[in-house]
Motif scaffolding. Sequence first.
Motif, PDB file in Angstrom:
ATOM      1  N   ASP A  77       0.821  -1.203   0.000  1.00  0.00           N
ATOM      2  CA  ASP A  77       0.000   0.000   0.000  1.00  0.00           C
ATOM      3  C   ASP A  77       0.860   1.260   0.000  1.00  0.00           C
ATOM      4  OD1 ASP A  77      -2.627  -1.173   0.074  1.00  0.00           O
ATOM      5  OD2 ASP A  77      -2.172  -1.796   2.127  1.00  0.00           O
ATOM      6  N   ALA A  78       2.019   1.186   0.655  1.00  0.00           N
ATOM      7  CA  ALA A  78       2.878   2.382   0.732  1.00  0.00           C
ATOM      8  C   ALA A  78       4.336   1.980   0.903  1.00  0.00           C
ATOM      9  CB  ALA A  78       2.425   3.291   1.874  1.00  0.00           C
ATOM     10  N   PHE A  79       5.205   2.789   0.275  1.00  0.00           N
ATOM     11  CA  PHE A  79       6.665   2.651   0.432  1.00  0.00           C
ATOM     12  C   PHE A  79       7.090   3.705   1.447  1.00  0.00           C
ATOM     13  CE2 PHE A  79      11.009   3.782  -0.512  1.00  0.00           C
ATOM     14  CZ  PHE A  79      11.623   2.554  -0.742  1.00  0.00           C
ATOM     15  N   ASN A 136      16.600  -2.070  -5.546  1.00  0.00           N
ATOM     16  CA  ASN A 136      15.536  -2.353  -4.580  1.00  0.00           C
ATOM     17  C   ASN A 136      14.519  -1.216  -4.536  1.00  0.00           C
ATOM     18  OD1 ASN A 136      15.699  -4.922  -3.287  1.00  0.00           O
ATOM     19  ND2 ASN A 136      17.609  -4.269  -2.299  1.00  0.00           N
ATOM     20  N   ILE A 137      15.052   0.042  -4.465  1.00  0.00           N
ATOM     21  CA  ILE A 137      14.146   1.201  -4.393  1.00  0.00           C
ATOM     22  C   ILE A 137      13.249   1.280  -5.613  1.00  0.00           C
ATOM     23  CG2 ILE A 137      14.077   3.719  -4.391  1.00  0.00           C
ATOM     24  CD1 ILE A 137      16.596   3.656  -2.644  1.00  0.00           C
ATOM     25  N   MET A 138      13.842   1.139  -6.813  1.00  0.00           N
ATOM     26  CA  MET A 138      13.043   1.237  -8.054  1.00  0.00           C
ATOM     27  C   MET A 138      11.993   0.133  -8.119  1.00  0.00           C
ATOM     28  SD  MET A 138      14.020   3.943  -9.554  1.00  0.00           S
ATOM     29  CE  MET A 138      13.105   3.652 -11.059  1.00  0.00           C
ATOM     30  N   ASN A 139      12.398  -1.094  -7.772  1.00  0.00           N
ATOM     31  CA  ASN A 139      11.455  -2.227  -7.854  1.00  0.00           C
ATOM     32  C   ASN A 139      10.284  -2.055  -6.884  1.00  0.00           C
ATOM     33  OD1 ASN A 139      13.003  -3.415  -9.824  1.00  0.00           O
ATOM     34  ND2 ASN A 139      14.065  -4.807  -8.419  1.00  0.00           N
ATOM     35  N   PHE A 140      10.591  -1.685  -5.648  1.00  0.00           N
ATOM     36  CA  PHE A 140       9.522  -1.610  -4.640  1.00  0.00           C
ATOM     37  C   PHE A 140       8.672  -0.351  -4.770  1.00  0.00           C
ATOM     38  CE2 PHE A 140      12.243  -4.771  -2.482  1.00  0.00           C
ATOM     39  CZ  PHE A 140      11.279  -5.749  -2.276  1.00  0.00           C
ATOM     40  N   SER A 159      19.801  11.262   2.051  1.00  0.00           N
ATOM     41  CA  SER A 159      19.503  12.273   1.043  1.00  0.00           C
ATOM     42  C   SER A 159      20.033  11.802  -0.302  1.00  0.00           C
ATOM     43  CB  SER A 159      20.130  13.595   1.420  1.00  0.00           C
ATOM     44  OG  SER A 159      19.606  14.086   2.635  1.00  0.00           O
ATOM     45  N   ASN A 160      21.259  11.262  -0.289  1.00  0.00           N
ATOM     46  CA  ASN A 160      21.802  10.755  -1.551  1.00  0.00           C
ATOM     47  C   ASN A 160      21.013   9.561  -2.076  1.00  0.00           C
ATOM     48  OD1 ASN A 160      23.760  12.723  -1.488  1.00  0.00           O
ATOM     49  ND2 ASN A 160      25.272  11.385  -0.451  1.00  0.00           N
ATOM     50  N   THR A 161      20.487   8.787  -1.120  1.00  0.00           N
ATOM     51  CA  THR A 161      19.777   7.573  -1.561  1.00  0.00           C
ATOM     52  C   THR A 161      18.441   7.898  -2.186  1.00  0.00           C
ATOM     53  OG1 THR A 161      20.831   6.332   0.213  1.00  0.00           O
ATOM     54  CG2 THR A 161      18.872   5.364  -0.787  1.00  0.00           C
ATOM     55  N   TYR A 162      17.662   8.779  -1.533  1.00  0.00           N
ATOM     56  CA  TYR A 162      16.297   9.005  -1.993  1.00  0.00           C
ATOM     57  C   TYR A 162      16.149  10.317  -2.747  1.00  0.00           C
ATOM     58  CZ  TYR A 162      15.186   5.129   1.050  1.00  0.00           C
ATOM     59  OH  TYR A 162      15.132   3.875   1.633  1.00  0.00           O
TER      60      TYR A 162
END
Length: 430
Positions: free
Chosen positions: A355-357, A401-405, A427-430
Amino acid sequence: MTVVSCAKFPETFYATPNLKHLNLADNLLERIPLSISTLVHLETLDLSRNPLITQEPSFTLPLHQLEHLHILQLSHIPLNNLDLLRPFLFSTGVSLSELYIANCNVSVIADTEISILEHQTSLKVLDMSNNQLKHIPHNFVQSVKKLTILNLSSNHLYESPQLILDSNLTTLDLSYNNLTVPVNITHLGKVKLLNLSRNKISTWSNLATSLSTKVKCLNISYNFIEVVNKDMIDFFKTMQCVDLGGNPLNCQICGILKLRDWYQHEETTRVLSFNTSESPSCSVKMKVKDVGLQYYYCADEAVAVAVLQIAMVFSMVILAGVLMWGYKFEVSYFAHLLEVKCDWLTRQSSTFQFDAFICYSEADRGFVFHELVQHLENGPEKYKLCLQDRDFVLGRYITQNIMNFLQESRKIIVVITSNFINNQVMSNTY
């Protein structure tokens, strides 16, 4: 005639072979005297009101040889079913012109009894009144090609019989039944006088056109007709006479004007009241011809009704607007609840895995797991959340992982805190 029992009834008809008319009504006969079979010239036989006559299949046996018998009266004998008459009516040479079986406790015409009259091709009068019939098979009298009078009054008919007639009836009497509309009374054939008085007929529209071309005179007196509309008048115009007497006509409404004008100017159809040329009366003891309503009054009334309807609609719109403004916060809250409900229904039918990331700083991990997750995943809505510390696939690049989820999540929740802003890694990650 003196009432006698069958045991005392002398078998003396052997001595009167030329007898043409015999009345044995109102006796206590237990059977039909056998000596009647010798009355080969007998034309009329009245056995009515002999309630003790035994209802056996052979009870009509003495009548089988009466080839000149034209009128048979069996009314008020508890036959219960018509099959008892089959041996007699199927006898060779028996050709009745009148048959009276009124008040014989007949409640059903079974499928095996539909053909009971097929050999009585000379029958002109059939009286089955005062029985308990709820239904008449449509082909019951189809084979009786000379039938002129059919009396089915005082039964319990509640639907039109749709009779197939191969003859033109002088009279079809369906009075004292439970019919509600004069439609499909006959399927084929014509009727000079159709008696539908004392039924439960009320105002109708576009229902009786199949009857109008087959009936010359219609008696619908003592029904429940309050208003005679244009469809009914057009229906009446195809006939020679219509009897409307005894109906509770409402002469205080504008619908009566059409009937009044038609009555005053009609030249083809005779409008009757109780079989007289008197004007039909209203429920307020006023003659239809004397109704004083005028068309301009009814036109003003129609305009007033239309204006009132428009005013009511306009008032309802204004009232709805005022209520929505006065309760705008409640309306907004209700809309929000509705939106939440719609979102929940959408989630139920969606194909998202989550439902939410949840996007958060590692320093806020305690808040996310102990507060956010507890309220959302264990709350009443049971949301399914995607957390990097719990759901990311080990050994896969974090960006992958971020893109897939993100693609598998319907929404994104960002936990913005000072830790999140100051954390250079997040901050660099997201």
